[in-house]
Design a protein around this motif. Structure first.
Motif, PDB file in Angstrom:
ATOM      1  N   THR A  81       9.257   1.394  -0.502  1.00  0.00           N
ATOM      2  CA  THR A  81       8.175   0.652   0.153  1.00  0.00           C
ATOM      3  C   THR A  81       8.003   1.040   1.610  1.00  0.00           C
ATOM      4  O   THR A  81       7.083   0.582   2.264  1.00  0.00           O
ATOM      5  CB  THR A  81       8.462  -0.850   0.083  1.00  0.00           C
ATOM      6  N   GLN A  82       8.913   1.844   2.122  1.00  0.00           N
ATOM      7  CA  GLN A  82       8.986   2.203   3.536  1.00  0.00           C
ATOM      8  C   GLN A  82       9.363   1.003   4.405  1.00  0.00           C
ATOM      9  O   GLN A  82       9.163   0.996   5.613  1.00  0.00           O
ATOM     10  CB  GLN A  82       7.684   2.861   4.004  1.00  0.00           C
ATOM     11  N   LYS A  83       9.953   0.001   3.741  1.00  0.00           N
ATOM     12  CA  LYS A  83      10.550  -1.147   4.426  1.00  0.00           C
ATOM     13  C   LYS A  83      11.969  -1.379   3.907  1.00  0.00           C
ATOM     14  O   LYS A  83      12.522  -2.467   4.080  1.00  0.00           O
ATOM     15  CB  LYS A  83       9.710  -2.413   4.183  1.00  0.00           C
ATOM     16  N   MET A  84      12.552  -0.354   3.287  1.00  0.00           N
ATOM     17  CA  MET A  84      13.861  -0.505   2.653  1.00  0.00           C
ATOM     18  C   MET A  84      14.990  -0.452   3.677  1.00  0.00           C
ATOM     19  O   MET A  84      14.857   0.132   4.751  1.00  0.00           O
ATOM     20  CB  MET A  84      14.075   0.601   1.618  1.00  0.00           C
ATOM     21  N   PHE A  85      16.110  -1.049   3.318  1.00  0.00           N
ATOM     22  CA  PHE A  85      17.326  -0.897   4.116  1.00  0.00           C
ATOM     23  C   PHE A  85      17.784   0.558   4.030  1.00  0.00           C
ATOM     24  O   PHE A  85      17.727   1.182   2.960  1.00  0.00           O
ATOM     25  CB  PHE A  85      18.454  -1.770   3.567  1.00  0.00           C
ATOM     26  N   PRO A 109       3.970   3.965  -0.941  1.00  0.00           N
ATOM     27  CA  PRO A 109       2.619   3.411  -0.837  1.00  0.00           C
ATOM     28  C   PRO A 109       1.606   4.498  -0.482  1.00  0.00           C
ATOM     29  O   PRO A 109       1.937   5.461   0.228  1.00  0.00           O
ATOM     30  CB  PRO A 109       2.736   2.375   0.283  1.00  0.00           C
ATOM     31  N   ASP A 110       0.393   4.319  -0.948  1.00  0.00           N
ATOM     32  CA  ASP A 110      -0.694   5.232  -0.615  1.00  0.00           C
ATOM     33  C   ASP A 110      -1.002   5.096   0.881  1.00  0.00           C
ATOM     34  O   ASP A 110      -1.350   3.997   1.339  1.00  0.00           O
ATOM     35  CB  ASP A 110      -1.925   4.865  -1.456  1.00  0.00           C
ATOM     36  N   PRO A 111      -0.894   6.150   1.661  1.00  0.00           N
ATOM     37  CA  PRO A 111      -1.119   6.031   3.106  1.00  0.00           C
ATOM     38  C   PRO A 111      -2.535   5.574   3.454  1.00  0.00           C
ATOM     39  O   PRO A 111      -2.746   4.934   4.491  1.00  0.00           O
ATOM     40  CB  PRO A 111      -0.838   7.443   3.634  1.00  0.00           C
ATOM     41  N   ARG A 112      -3.484   5.887   2.600  1.00  0.00           N
ATOM     42  CA  ARG A 112      -4.865   5.435   2.863  1.00  0.00           C
ATOM     43  C   ARG A 112      -4.970   3.922   2.721  1.00  0.00           C
ATOM     44  O   ARG A 112      -5.670   3.258   3.509  1.00  0.00           O
ATOM     45  CB  ARG A 112      -5.827   6.131   1.902  1.00  0.00           C
ATOM     46  N   ILE A 113      -4.274   3.369   1.737  1.00  0.00           N
ATOM     47  CA  ILE A 113      -4.272   1.921   1.562  1.00  0.00           C
ATOM     48  C   ILE A 113      -3.536   1.253   2.718  1.00  0.00           C
ATOM     49  O   ILE A 113      -3.982   0.230   3.253  1.00  0.00           O
ATOM     50  CB  ILE A 113      -3.639   1.540   0.217  1.00  0.00           C
ATOM     51  N   LEU A 114      -2.425   1.840   3.131  1.00  0.00           N
ATOM     52  CA  LEU A 114      -1.694   1.273   4.270  1.00  0.00           C
ATOM     53  C   LEU A 114      -2.555   1.266   5.532  1.00  0.00           C
ATOM     54  O   LEU A 114      -2.566   0.289   6.293  1.00  0.00           O
ATOM     55  CB  LEU A 114      -0.417   2.071   4.524  1.00  0.00           C
ATOM     56  N   ALA A 115      -3.271   2.360   5.768  1.00  0.00           N
ATOM     57  CA  ALA A 115      -4.119   2.440   6.953  1.00  0.00           C
ATOM     58  C   ALA A 115      -5.216   1.386   6.927  1.00  0.00           C
ATOM     59  O   ALA A 115      -5.625   0.866   7.974  1.00  0.00           O
ATOM     60  CB  ALA A 115      -4.725   3.835   7.059  1.00  0.00           C
ATOM     61  N   PRO A 128       3.042 -11.954   2.372  1.00  0.00           N
ATOM     62  CA  PRO A 128       4.018 -11.181   1.605  1.00  0.00           C
ATOM     63  C   PRO A 128       3.517 -10.764   0.232  1.00  0.00           C
ATOM     64  O   PRO A 128       3.900  -9.703  -0.260  1.00  0.00           O
ATOM     65  CB  PRO A 128       5.230 -12.114   1.518  1.00  0.00           C
ATOM     66  N   ASP A 129       2.648 -11.569  -0.388  1.00  0.00           N
ATOM     67  CA  ASP A 129       2.089 -11.169  -1.685  1.00  0.00           C
ATOM     68  C   ASP A 129       1.258  -9.900  -1.541  1.00  0.00           C
ATOM     69  O   ASP A 129       1.368  -8.969  -2.342  1.00  0.00           O
ATOM     70  CB  ASP A 129       1.213 -12.289  -2.264  1.00  0.00           C
ATOM     71  N   GLY A 130       0.416  -9.882  -0.514  1.00  0.00           N
ATOM     72  CA  GLY A 130      -0.420  -8.708  -0.297  1.00  0.00           C
ATOM     73  C   GLY A 130       0.399  -7.486   0.060  1.00  0.00           C
ATOM     74  O   GLY A 130       0.091  -6.360  -0.343  1.00  0.00           O
ATOM     75  N   CYS A 131       1.469  -7.706   0.818  1.00  0.00           N
ATOM     76  CA  CYS A 131       2.347  -6.599   1.189  1.00  0.00           C
ATOM     77  C   CYS A 131       3.010  -6.010  -0.051  1.00  0.00           C
ATOM     78  O   CYS A 131       3.044  -4.787  -0.234  1.00  0.00           O
ATOM     79  CB  CYS A 131       3.411  -7.099   2.167  1.00  0.00           C
ATOM     80  N   CYS A 132       3.533  -6.872  -0.930  1.00  0.00           N
ATOM     81  CA  CYS A 132       4.147  -6.387  -2.172  1.00  0.00           C
ATOM     82  C   CYS A 132       3.135  -5.654  -3.042  1.00  0.00           C
ATOM     83  O   CYS A 132       3.466  -4.667  -3.704  1.00  0.00           O
ATOM     84  CB  CYS A 132       4.737  -7.554  -2.953  1.00  0.00           C
ATOM     85  N   GLU A 133       1.913  -6.139  -3.037  1.00  0.00           N
ATOM     86  CA  GLU A 133       0.874  -5.514  -3.862  1.00  0.00           C
ATOM     87  C   GLU A 133       0.656  -4.055  -3.478  1.00  0.00           C
ATOM     88  O   GLU A 133       0.577  -3.171  -4.326  1.00  0.00           O
ATOM     89  CB  GLU A 133      -0.430  -6.306  -3.711  1.00  0.00           C
ATOM     90  N   ILE A 134       0.566  -3.798  -2.186  1.00  0.00           N
ATOM     91  CA  ILE A 134       0.263  -2.428  -1.764  1.00  0.00           C
ATOM     92  C   ILE A 134       1.504  -1.554  -1.641  1.00  0.00           C
ATOM     93  O   ILE A 134       1.412  -0.324  -1.755  1.00  0.00           O
ATOM     94  CB  ILE A 134      -0.534  -2.409  -0.438  1.00  0.00           C
ATOM     95  N   ARG A 135       2.667  -2.167  -1.430  1.00  0.00           N
ATOM     96  CA  ARG A 135       3.872  -1.369  -1.213  1.00  0.00           C
ATOM     97  C   ARG A 135       4.753  -1.246  -2.462  1.00  0.00           C
ATOM     98  O   ARG A 135       5.602  -0.357  -2.527  1.00  0.00           O
ATOM     99  CB  ARG A 135       4.699  -1.952  -0.058  1.00  0.00           C
ATOM    100  N   LYS A 136       4.564  -2.122  -3.449  1.00  0.00           N
ATOM    101  CA  LYS A 136       5.382  -2.067  -4.659  1.00  0.00           C
ATOM    102  C   LYS A 136       4.542  -1.902  -5.923  1.00  0.00           C
ATOM    103  O   LYS A 136       4.764  -0.996  -6.718  1.00  0.00           O
ATOM    104  CB  LYS A 136       6.232  -3.343  -4.782  1.00  0.00           C
ATOM    105  N   VAL A 137       3.605  -2.821  -6.117  1.00  0.00           N
ATOM    106  CA  VAL A 137       2.869  -2.860  -7.387  1.00  0.00           C
ATOM    107  C   VAL A 137       2.011  -1.618  -7.585  1.00  0.00           C
ATOM    108  O   VAL A 137       2.049  -0.988  -8.647  1.00  0.00           O
ATOM    109  CB  VAL A 137       2.005  -4.137  -7.470  1.00  0.00           C
ATOM    110  N   GLU A 138       1.238  -1.253  -6.576  1.00  0.00           N
ATOM    111  CA  GLU A 138       0.357  -0.088  -6.717  1.00  0.00           C
ATOM    112  C   GLU A 138       1.134   1.212  -6.895  1.00  0.00           C
ATOM    113  O   GLU A 138       0.822   2.009  -7.794  1.00  0.00           O
ATOM    114  CB  GLU A 138      -0.591  -0.009  -5.517  1.00  0.00           C
ATOM    115  N   PRO A 139       2.194   1.472  -6.104  1.00  0.00           N
ATOM    116  CA  PRO A 139       2.962   2.696  -6.343  1.00  0.00           C
ATOM    117  C   PRO A 139       3.623   2.735  -7.719  1.00  0.00           C
ATOM    118  O   PRO A 139       3.670   3.791  -8.364  1.00  0.00           O
ATOM    119  CB  PRO A 139       4.015   2.676  -5.222  1.00  0.00           C
TER     120      PRO A 139
END
Length: 254
Positions: A81-85, A109-115, A128-139
């Protein structure tokens, strides 16, 4: 006459799995030990159609070891997720090499979605739901595209939301396998000891369920093992395992 060798780029046109398939498999493997079940599936009807998804968290070594005993060529999917330990990333590399897996697939995560949706990288702090959606669910959705089944490390004892977890279920048309669904904590601990498996380095510090660094905290005595995830939020899953569904007036994040 022998069947022709299957080309690596051939498209698998087998039909998706149904709820009836999951029910049939739950009945077929009721009472069958986990190792036997995985061996029959990964060397049989699910060979070449299945990946294992791992967070490389506190208890991940058990399931990874079980799968490695059957087939080290089983693809292992890890969503970074690029937020990992940093400890999780090191543990991933150590454990994958030790168990002999040859196909570790890391998705980000897709860098375009992150941007567009998380330019500051702070979405976890207010959504946090939206963060998980783009950083976990979509990938993960991208990662699973080539597969018709996937193996999850969920366990029924981890929290009240995972009680009565079946071994087989359907997720977006794919067969989802939970080999450790009925394993109690004591059995996991015994397996670690029996096979001398390395522990996640953060576990000794009280992190019993390990996800992204900003949303993971130490579990207090008497709490369930996932109490340290998203502490202070009305949230218990990241969305990969049936988390939050957008309301009727909301749009998906991606």
């Amino acid at each position: 006459m022998a069947e022709p060798a299957r080309s690596i780029d051939m498209i698998d046109t087998s039909p998706p799995f149904s709820a009836e398939d999951a029910a049939r498999l739950n009945a077929r493997f009721e009472g069958v030990d986990t190792a036997t079940m995985l061996r029959e599936l990964l060397r049989g009807e699910l060979a070449g159609r299945t990946a294992i998804v791992s967070s490389f968290g506190a208890e991940s070594a058990v399931l990874l070891h079980l799968v490695a005993q059957v087939d080290t060529e089983t693809p292992v999917i890890f969503v970074n997720t690029q937020k990992m330990f940093g400890e999780t990333l090191a543990y991933r590399d150590e454990l994958s090499e030790r168990l002999g897996f040859v196909d570790l697939r890391v998705f980000r995560p897709d860098p375009r979605i992150l941007a567009d949706k998380d330019k500051t990288g702070l979405r976890w702090s207010y959504d946090p739901d939206g963060c998980c959606e783009i950083r976990k669910v979509e990938p993960l959705r991208r990662a699973l595209q080539p597969f018709q089944a996937w193996i999850s490390g969920r366990k029924g004892f981890q929290s009240g939301t995972r009680d009565a977890l079946p071994r087989f279920e359907i997720d977006e048309g794919r067969l989802k396998i939970n080999p450790l669904a009925d394993w109690p904590k004591e059995k996991l601990e015994a397996y670690f000891h029996e096979h001398d498996l390395p522990r996640h380095p953060l576990e000794a510090q009280g992190y019993l369920s390990i996800g992204c660094a900003p949303c993971t905290s130490v579990v207090k005595p008497g709490e369930d093992p996932r109490a340290g995830r998203w502490r202070g939020w009305d949230k218990v899953e990241c969305g990969i395992h049936g988390g939050r569904t957008p309301g009727p007036d909301e749009e998906p994040v991606f």
